[in-house]
Motif scaffolding. Structure first.
Motif, PDB file in Angstrom:
ATOM      1  N   UNK A 243     -35.922  19.215  76.048  1.00  0.00           N
ATOM      2  CA  UNK A 243     -35.349  20.144  75.080  1.00  0.00           C
ATOM      3  C   UNK A 243     -33.841  20.167  75.267  1.00  0.00           C
ATOM      4  N   UNK A 244     -33.113  20.267  74.164  1.00  0.00           N
ATOM      5  CA  UNK A 244     -31.653  20.307  74.274  1.00  0.00           C
ATOM      6  C   UNK A 244     -31.242  21.554  75.059  1.00  0.00           C
ATOM      7  N   UNK A 245     -30.507  21.380  76.152  1.00  0.00           N
ATOM      8  CA  UNK A 245     -30.167  22.523  77.008  1.00  0.00           C
ATOM      9  C   UNK A 245     -29.057  23.382  76.413  1.00  0.00           C
ATOM     10  N   UNK A 246     -29.010  24.626  76.871  1.00  0.00           N
ATOM     11  CA  UNK A 246     -27.895  25.490  76.486  1.00  0.00           C
ATOM     12  C   UNK A 246     -26.590  24.979  77.088  1.00  0.00           C
ATOM     13  N   UNK A 247     -26.675  24.452  78.306  1.00  0.00           N
ATOM     14  CA  UNK A 247     -25.484  23.891  78.957  1.00  0.00           C
ATOM     15  C   UNK A 247     -25.298  22.465  78.466  1.00  0.00           C
ATOM     16  N   UNK A 248     -24.387  22.255  77.530  1.00  0.00           N
ATOM     17  CA  UNK A 248     -24.129  20.916  77.014  1.00  0.00           C
ATOM     18  C   UNK A 248     -23.033  20.255  77.833  1.00  0.00           C
ATOM     19  N   UNK A 249     -23.140  18.942  78.016  1.00  0.00           N
ATOM     20  CA  UNK A 249     -22.167  18.172  78.792  1.00  0.00           C
ATOM     21  C   UNK A 249     -21.950  18.816  80.164  1.00  0.00           C
ATOM     22  N   UNK A 250     -23.071  19.145  80.823  1.00  0.00           N
ATOM     23  CA  UNK A 250     -23.010  19.921  82.071  1.00  0.00           C
ATOM     24  C   UNK A 250     -22.295  19.179  83.196  1.00  0.00           C
ATOM     25  N   UNK A 251     -22.278  17.850  83.151  1.00  0.00           N
ATOM     26  CA  UNK A 251     -21.606  17.074  84.202  1.00  0.00           C
ATOM     27  C   UNK A 251     -20.376  16.359  83.653  1.00  0.00           C
ATOM     28  N   UNK A 252     -19.760  16.964  82.659  1.00  0.00           N
ATOM     29  CA  UNK A 252     -18.631  16.312  82.007  1.00  0.00           C
ATOM     30  C   UNK A 252     -17.302  16.491  82.690  1.00  0.00           C
ATOM     31  N   UNK A 253     -17.230  17.303  83.715  1.00  0.00           N
ATOM     32  CA  UNK A 253     -15.955  17.554  84.391  1.00  0.00           C
ATOM     33  C   UNK A 253     -16.012  17.187  85.851  1.00  0.00           C
ATOM     34  N   UNK A 254     -14.946  17.496  86.585  1.00  0.00           N
ATOM     35  CA  UNK A 254     -14.943  17.204  88.032  1.00  0.00           C
ATOM     36  C   UNK A 254     -15.869  18.139  88.776  1.00  0.00           C
ATOM     37  N   UNK A 255     -16.401  17.723  89.923  1.00  0.00           N
ATOM     38  CA  UNK A 255     -17.282  18.608  90.700  1.00  0.00           C
ATOM     39  C   UNK A 255     -16.524  19.822  91.212  1.00  0.00           C
ATOM     40  N   UNK A 256     -17.228  20.935  91.293  1.00  0.00           N
ATOM     41  CA  UNK A 256     -16.629  22.147  91.860  1.00  0.00           C
ATOM     42  C   UNK A 256     -16.584  22.014  93.378  1.00  0.00           C
ATOM     43  N   UNK A 257     -15.519  22.501  93.999  1.00  0.00           N
ATOM     44  CA  UNK A 257     -15.433  22.408  95.471  1.00  0.00           C
ATOM     45  C   UNK A 257     -16.478  23.267  96.147  1.00  0.00           C
ATOM     46  N   UNK A 258     -16.848  22.876  97.348  1.00  0.00           N
ATOM     47  CA  UNK A 258     -17.807  23.672  98.110  1.00  0.00           C
ATOM     48  C   UNK A 258     -17.193  25.031  98.445  1.00  0.00           C
ATOM     49  N   UNK A 259     -18.020  26.069  98.485  1.00  0.00           N
ATOM     50  CA  UNK A 259     -17.485  27.396  98.806  1.00  0.00           C
ATOM     51  C   UNK A 259     -17.102  27.491 100.279  1.00  0.00           C
ATOM     52  N   UNK A 260     -16.175  28.371 100.549  1.00  0.00           N
ATOM     53  CA  UNK A 260     -15.840  28.649 101.947  1.00  0.00           C
ATOM     54  C   UNK A 260     -16.974  29.449 102.561  1.00  0.00           C
ATOM     55  N   UNK A 261     -17.619  28.884 103.571  1.00  0.00           N
ATOM     56  CA  UNK A 261     -18.746  29.556 104.205  1.00  0.00           C
ATOM     57  C   UNK A 261     -18.237  30.321 105.428  1.00  0.00           C
TER      58      UNK A 261
END
Length: 261
Positions: A243-261
């Motif tokens: 099914x067409x997702x609500x999140x379109x082009x979900x991997x179209x940008x750079x990855x988000x950095x890991x959070x500071x743990x």
């Protein structure tokens, strides 16, 4: 009373069980990162537009591996070797699901069919990952030690699932629909069996570490087999619908950095 929340809390509270859990998770994510990086490097020219998204997928998986290792480091723990019977990725490969590592190690372009297999395999396994992480967010999203990590990983897994839906639908419209549906079905039926086997193996290891009484271990194993029976009876079909997702082009940008743990 046995519940998913109480079991995960028990695993979280014990250093040895937590160490094994994070080690298994980190290993699986790191393998996924390598696989996606190789697939991105080998995509055929006809599907070259997918390469940046596959690269982003792999970068996310690598990030998840680093997050699980960082969670270990916060407790001063080192990863442990992953028991082979708990290696979800390799057990799927042995069943012929996805692209074999031997194939990915060769510097030889993939075919369009190979990419369909990759996306179908990912659509099935990302369904499982999305569901599992959503459960962890529900129970531990506000946990001071692991909350930020599970929220970020859950967000990424939802993106990965959306990407698989969107790209498979695009390829189905290009005339690959029957191949996609056949491959999705094969992947889903294999995945539910591997998930059962890995769940039983992980539960057995956790039971030994946490010294669960035989009755508790038997009850958990029975529950895992009951889930498999339910999935085999028809619940597996949730893994093959598109099914067409609500999140379109979900991997179209750079990855988000890991959070500071």
């Amino acid at each position: 009373m046995l519940s998913a929340r109480s079991l995960f809390q028990e695993i979280l509270d014990n250093d040895d069980s937590y160490r094994l859990f994070c080690s298994i998770a980190a290993s699986g994510e790191t393998q996924g990162g390598w696989e996606n990086a190789r697939i991105a490097a080998l995509v055929p020219e006809s599907l070259a537009a997918l390469a940046p998204k596959i690269t982003r997928h792999g970068a996310d998986e690598d990030k998840h591996g680093r997050i699980f290792n960082a969670l270990l480091g916060k407790r001063g723990l080192e990863p442990v070797p992953v028991p082979p019977e708990t290696d979800y990725t390799m057990l799927l490969e042995r069943r012929g699901i996805g692209l074999a590592h031997d194939r990915l190690r060769r510097d030889e372009r993939l075919t369009e069919t190979d990419v369909l297999v990759y996306l179908s395999h990912s659509r099935v396994t990302e369904q499982r990952a999305s569901e599992q992480m959503a459960m962890l967010v529900r129970y531990f999203g506000d946990h001071p030690e692991v909350g930020r990590a599970v929220r970020m990983i859950s967000h990424d897994e939802d993106n990965h699932l959306a990407y698989c839906h969107e790209e498979l639908l695009r390829l189905a419209r290009a005339g690959h629909g029957r191949t996609i549906q056949r491959t999705l079905r094969e992947c889903a039926l294999a995945e539910i069996a591997v998930y059962r086997d890995v769940s039983l193996a992980v539960t057995a290891h956790m039971g030994r570490i946490l010294r669960w009484p035989p009755a508790k271990s038997a009850a958990l194993a029975g529950g895992i087999r009951a889930v498999y029976a339910y999935e085999r009876a028809g619940r597996w079909r949730r893994m093959v619908g598109l099914a067409m997702p609500e999140r379109r082009d979900a991997l179209g940008g750079p990855p988000e950095p890991a959070p500071a743990l």
